[in-house]
Design a protein around this motif. Sequence first.
Motif, mmCIF file in Angstrom:
data_model
loop_
_atom_site.group_PDB
_atom_site.id
_atom_site.type_symbol
_atom_site.label_atom_id
_atom_site.label_comp_id
_atom_site.label_asym_id
_atom_site.label_seq_id
_atom_site.Cartn_x
_atom_site.Cartn_y
_atom_site.Cartn_z
ATOM 1 N N LEU A 30 23.529 40.199 -16.367
ATOM 2 C CA LEU A 30 22.066 40.132 -16.435
ATOM 3 C C LEU A 30 21.363 40.042 -15.090
ATOM 4 C CD1 LEU A 30 21.780 37.540 -19.360
ATOM 5 C CD2 LEU A 30 21.571 40.029 -19.511
ATOM 6 N N VAL A 31 22.051 39.472 -14.101
ATOM 7 C CA VAL A 31 21.408 39.228 -12.800
ATOM 8 C C VAL A 31 22.361 39.608 -11.667
ATOM 9 C CG1 VAL A 31 19.898 37.373 -13.655
ATOM 10 C CG2 VAL A 31 22.159 36.808 -12.755
ATOM 11 N N VAL A 36 23.574 34.626 -9.745
ATOM 12 C CA VAL A 36 24.682 33.916 -10.396
ATOM 13 C C VAL A 36 25.073 32.717 -9.539
ATOM 14 C CG1 VAL A 36 27.097 34.065 -11.133
ATOM 15 C CG2 VAL A 36 25.532 35.968 -11.599
ATOM 16 N N SER A 37 25.111 32.913 -8.242
ATOM 17 C CA SER A 37 25.440 31.819 -7.321
ATOM 18 C C SER A 37 24.407 30.697 -7.404
ATOM 19 C CB SER A 37 25.537 32.364 -5.902
ATOM 20 O OG SER A 37 25.794 31.328 -4.991
ATOM 21 N N TYR A 87 17.873 26.991 -12.677
ATOM 22 C CA TYR A 87 18.044 27.724 -13.934
ATOM 23 C C TYR A 87 16.828 28.617 -14.181
ATOM 24 C CZ TYR A 87 21.595 24.107 -14.947
ATOM 25 O OH TYR A 87 22.670 23.252 -14.897
ATOM 26 N N LEU A 88 15.639 28.073 -13.927
ATOM 27 C CA LEU A 88 14.415 28.828 -14.144
ATOM 28 C C LEU A 88 14.314 30.021 -13.195
ATOM 29 C CD1 LEU A 88 11.811 29.067 -15.742
ATOM 30 C CD2 LEU A 88 10.754 27.447 -14.160
ATOM 31 N N LEU A 89 14.695 29.831 -11.942
ATOM 32 C CA LEU A 89 14.690 30.947 -10.987
ATOM 33 C C LEU A 89 15.613 32.074 -11.457
ATOM 34 C CD1 LEU A 89 14.709 29.084 -7.558
ATOM 35 C CD2 LEU A 89 12.931 30.627 -8.404
ATOM 36 N N LYS A 93 14.581 35.876 -12.627
ATOM 37 C CA LYS A 93 15.245 37.064 -12.064
ATOM 38 C C LYS A 93 15.776 37.950 -13.189
ATOM 39 C CE LYS A 93 16.774 39.105 -8.301
ATOM 40 N NZ LYS A 93 15.893 39.593 -7.253
ATOM 41 N N ALA A 94 16.355 37.329 -14.211
ATOM 42 C CA ALA A 94 16.921 38.092 -15.327
ATOM 43 C C ALA A 94 15.839 38.838 -16.101
ATOM 44 C CB ALA A 94 17.692 37.172 -16.263
#
Length: 130
Positions: A30-31, A36-37, A87-89, A93-94
Amino acid sequence: MSRSILSTAALLGALAVILGAFGAHGLKSLVPPESVSTFETGVRYHMYHVFALLATGLLSIHYPVLPMKRAAQCFLVGMLLFSGSLYLLTLLKATETVGLSRIGLITPIGGLFLVAGWLFLFWGLLKRHT
């Protein structure tokens, strides 16, 4: 106090495992890798502070002082702000949502709450029983 801290830690631990599994298996499609990092950093600090909450809950049995309660509160707020913002960032992005990139400014505030939690834990251990 200790029972609520421990039960909260248990639920947040389950959430960290769920989010970690999602990050390891579902998120990569998804991203981009840097997102992911970012997500993995959120999960890592989330889980570290689940252990801090568990320790605080157990220690508060023997040290039932206000700084222990404040430590738990700071750990909770810190996890919400630090890990939650990461998590929100990643979610932004997703979903390719633009215009909310400043949400990352919350992350260091969450980090300050995590540090404060450790300092309150230290203070609570120094205080005598009341």
